[in-house]
Enzyme design. Structure first.
Site, PDB file in Angstrom:
ATOM      1  N   ASN A   1       0.835  -1.202   0.000  1.00  0.00           N
ATOM      2  CA  ASN A   1       0.000   0.000   0.000  1.00  0.00           C
ATOM      3  C   ASN A   1       0.869   1.252   0.000  1.00  0.00           C
ATOM      4  O   ASN A   1       2.032   1.218   0.406  1.00  0.00           O
ATOM      5  CB  ASN A   1      -0.929   0.027   1.215  1.00  0.00           C
ATOM      6  CG  ASN A   1      -0.180   0.237   2.517  1.00  0.00           C
ATOM      7  OD1 ASN A   1       0.323  -0.720   3.114  1.00  0.00           O
ATOM      8  ND2 ASN A   1      -0.105   1.462   2.989  1.00  0.00           N
ATOM      9  N   CYS A   2       0.289   2.358  -0.490  1.00  0.00           N
ATOM     10  CA  CYS A   2       0.914   3.676  -0.347  1.00  0.00           C
ATOM     11  C   CYS A   2       0.051   4.469   0.618  1.00  0.00           C
ATOM     12  O   CYS A   2      -0.602   3.895   1.488  1.00  0.00           O
ATOM     13  CB  CYS A   2       1.066   4.367  -1.695  1.00  0.00           C
ATOM     14  SG  CYS A   2      -0.503   4.795  -2.466  1.00  0.00           S
ATOM     15  N   VAL A   3      -0.002   5.762   0.488  1.00  0.00           N
ATOM     16  CA  VAL A   3      -0.738   6.581   1.446  1.00  0.00           C
ATOM     17  C   VAL A   3      -2.237   6.354   1.362  1.00  0.00           C
ATOM     18  O   VAL A   3      -2.930   6.332   2.370  1.00  0.00           O
ATOM     19  CB  VAL A   3      -0.426   8.076   1.225  1.00  0.00           C
ATOM     20  CG1 VAL A   3      -1.226   8.950   2.191  1.00  0.00           C
ATOM     21  CG2 VAL A   3       1.063   8.328   1.433  1.00  0.00           C
TER      22      VAL A   3
ATOM     23  N   ARG B   1      -3.838   4.005  -1.259  1.00  0.00           N
ATOM     24  CA  ARG B   1      -4.306   2.934  -2.131  1.00  0.00           C
ATOM     25  C   ARG B   1      -3.584   1.612  -1.881  1.00  0.00           C
ATOM     26  O   ARG B   1      -2.429   1.581  -1.468  1.00  0.00           O
ATOM     27  CB  ARG B   1      -4.155   3.340  -3.594  1.00  0.00           C
ATOM     28  CG  ARG B   1      -2.727   3.465  -4.040  1.00  0.00           C
ATOM     29  CD  ARG B   1      -2.614   4.176  -5.374  1.00  0.00           C
ATOM     30  NE  ARG B   1      -2.660   5.611  -5.192  1.00  0.00           N
ATOM     31  CZ  ARG B   1      -2.729   6.483  -6.179  1.00  0.00           C
ATOM     32  NH1 ARG B   1      -2.754   6.066  -7.417  1.00  0.00           N
ATOM     33  NH2 ARG B   1      -2.761   7.768  -5.940  1.00  0.00           N
TER      34      ARG B   1
END
Length: 520
Positions: A462-464, A466
């Protein structure tokens, strides 16, 4: 095969952009410390509030300034560690250590070259010569670019070095221990030979690009802001902003006898020296973001008013959270993705409005600089006085709120856009909601099922905002169930890679999915 390779390249750049968030997160906090500390040690502020002149109070804020300078002064090393830390799937801690060793060894090699060729500049001439002190080493001022190069090379070679077979008599140095040892020599030679050969022309080229953005005035400011927004749907916006923030493409300046490159580095130097930032720097500091943040709040209100009456209560919490996230945290994706995939032309309008705000604000006298969220707005705008033009920014933001509200309300009704609350059926019924409240892993289990089950997942991260997924078969996913389990939208990258837009709760959801996979 070519398509698969393209997909892998795309995923790599997305993951690389995510690794930048490690030092950027720290930098944002350090920037606030620097801004607050500098504001309250300002002579004019002390005159207005005599209490700030107290010895111990003044020392406290000076200490904040020094803490704030930590990330600012060590960005290259932080990036060198963050890249292998974020990109490696295993032994991340060893990879980060290898990145730091690589970074230092590279600069040791360069410093030796400068010394051997009698090119080490005197302390008062280092800026003019493009040199600086990095971790106690006098070397070329490669700033964060040097950290990125060292981090990428550490990542690229780590697995090969860590799995390299060596004689049993040297077994103690095998495995993870071998990687930093080998990189000490590899990067030392790299710094000795490659950096002196390529850095100067590379630096001159990027400096020329930065000067074009600066000298092109409003066109450059508009183009930069538009490019940053366009990269949002692809998850590459951090690569765009990081390039301007930390490299010569963002411009260079000599401030108080020291050369700085990149918009953030220059801006923080101006703040530390209690100086006003110039107009050309303000145009490259993404000031338009502050306007679209409040504009997106207007868009959220329009979505609420356009929702079906029976659905308004269900979407109110989501929209309020999204609005608070964009204003307080500066993270715009949770609201942007509510309309990006439902009606892309609205995102085009949103992107253009961002560019226009970024282009116009400096000429209206707004010179706040780095104002990505409410705290930064107060720190770098309000606390530094009206000279930053923050009252003008407030009036402009109010105008954007109204403008976004009417544009979005008109578009949603005119084109019957299925924004939240306008669907025929919305999310969970009451019995499902009760089950959700009782089962902490409900979302993780539901999302795992919607993604085709544990067997369909090759990799998940995951990123911030999504989830990033690599799947065996994308056709097995159920997009409707993904939305019911907490997803806002699904982005298809290729036949194996997708992204699920979630919002700021994405980390917790990813952990729930991991737990559900373990249980299954």
């Amino acid at each position: 095969m070519a398509k698969k390779k393209k997909g892998n390249t795309w995923q790599f750049f997305q993951m690389l952009g995510k690794t930048f968030m490690f030092p950027i997160a720290l930098l944002s906090i350090c920037g606030m410390l620097l801004g607050i500390g500098s504001a309250f040690t300002n002579e004019s502020m002390i005159e207005a509030i005599p209490f700030l002149g107290n010895t111990y109070v003044n020392l406290f804020f000076q200490f904040m300034v020094q803490l704030g300078l930590f990330a600012f002064n060590n960005l290259g090393a932080l990036f060198a560690m963050a890249i292998p830390l974020g990109l490696l799937k295993e032994e991340k801690e060893f990879g980060a250590f290898t990145g730091l060793v690589s970074f230092m060894a590279m600069h040791i090699g360069t410093s030796f070259y400068l010394s051997a060729t009698d090119q080490l500049a005197a302390a008062d001439q280092m800026s003019e010569a493009g040199q600086t002190m990095i971790l106690g080493i006098q070397t070329y001022n490669t700033s964060v670019l040097g950290g990125i190069v060292a981090g990428l090379m550490a990542y690229a070679l780590y697995r090969k070095l860590a799995t390299l077979k060596i004689p049993e008599a040297l077994g103690f140095y095998s495995g993870p221990r071998l990687a930093p040892i080998a990189m000490l020599f590899i990067m030392g030679v790299f710094g000795l030979v490659a950096v002196p050969l390529f850095w100067q022309p590379f630096y001159a080229f990027f400096k020329m690009l930065g000067e074009w953005i600066t000298t092109s005035g409003p066109i450059g400011y508009f183009s930069y802001a538009v490019a940053e927004r366009v990269a949002i749907p692809f998850g590459l916006n951090h690569l765009v902003t990081s390039t301007f923030r930390f490299t010569p493409i963002g411009g260079t300046a000599i401030i108080n006898g020291q050369e700085y490159m990149g918009t953030v580095n220059m801006f923080l130097a101006y703040v530390a020296n209690n100086m006003d930032i110039p107009l050309d720097l303000a145009g490259k500091m993404e000031q338009g973001k502050l306007m679209i943040q409040y504009g997106l709040c207007g868009a959220a209100l329009a979505m609420y008013h356009c929702a079906k009456p029976q659905n308004k209560k269900k979407i109110k919490g989501m929209l309020i959270t999204g609005a608070l996230t964009v204003v307080v945290g500066g993270i715009s994706e949770p609201i942007e993705f509510l309309f990006l995939f439902a009606f892309p032309p609205l995102f085009v309008v949103h992107t253009i409005l961002n560019g226009l705000a970024n282009m116009v604000l400096p000429y209206l006298g707004v010179l706040m600089g780095y104002t990505g969220d409410l705290i930064q707005f107060v720190t770098f705008g309000v606390l530094r006085g009206t000279r930053t033009g923050w009252p003008i920014a407030v009036a402009f933001a109010a105008g954007y709120f109204v403008l976004y509200y009417f544009i979005f309300k008109w578009a949603i009704i005119r084109f019957d856009i299925k924004t939240p609350g306008r669907e025929e059926e919305l999310e969970l019924d009451e019995s499902e909601a009760s089950e959700f409240e009782q089962l902490s892993a409900y979302k993780g289990i539901a999302m795992l099922k919607a993604l085709g089950g544990k067997e369909n997942i090759i990799a998940i991260d995951n990123c911030v905002t999504r989830l990033r997924l690599e799947l065996k078969d994308v056709s097995l996913i159920n997009e409707e169930e993904i939305k019911n389990a907490g997803g806002i939208a699904v982005v298809h990258l290729d036949e194996h890679a997708i992204q699920v837009i979630v919002g700021t709760q994405v980390y917790a959801l990813r952990k729930q999915i991991n737990k559900a996979m373990e249980l299954s």
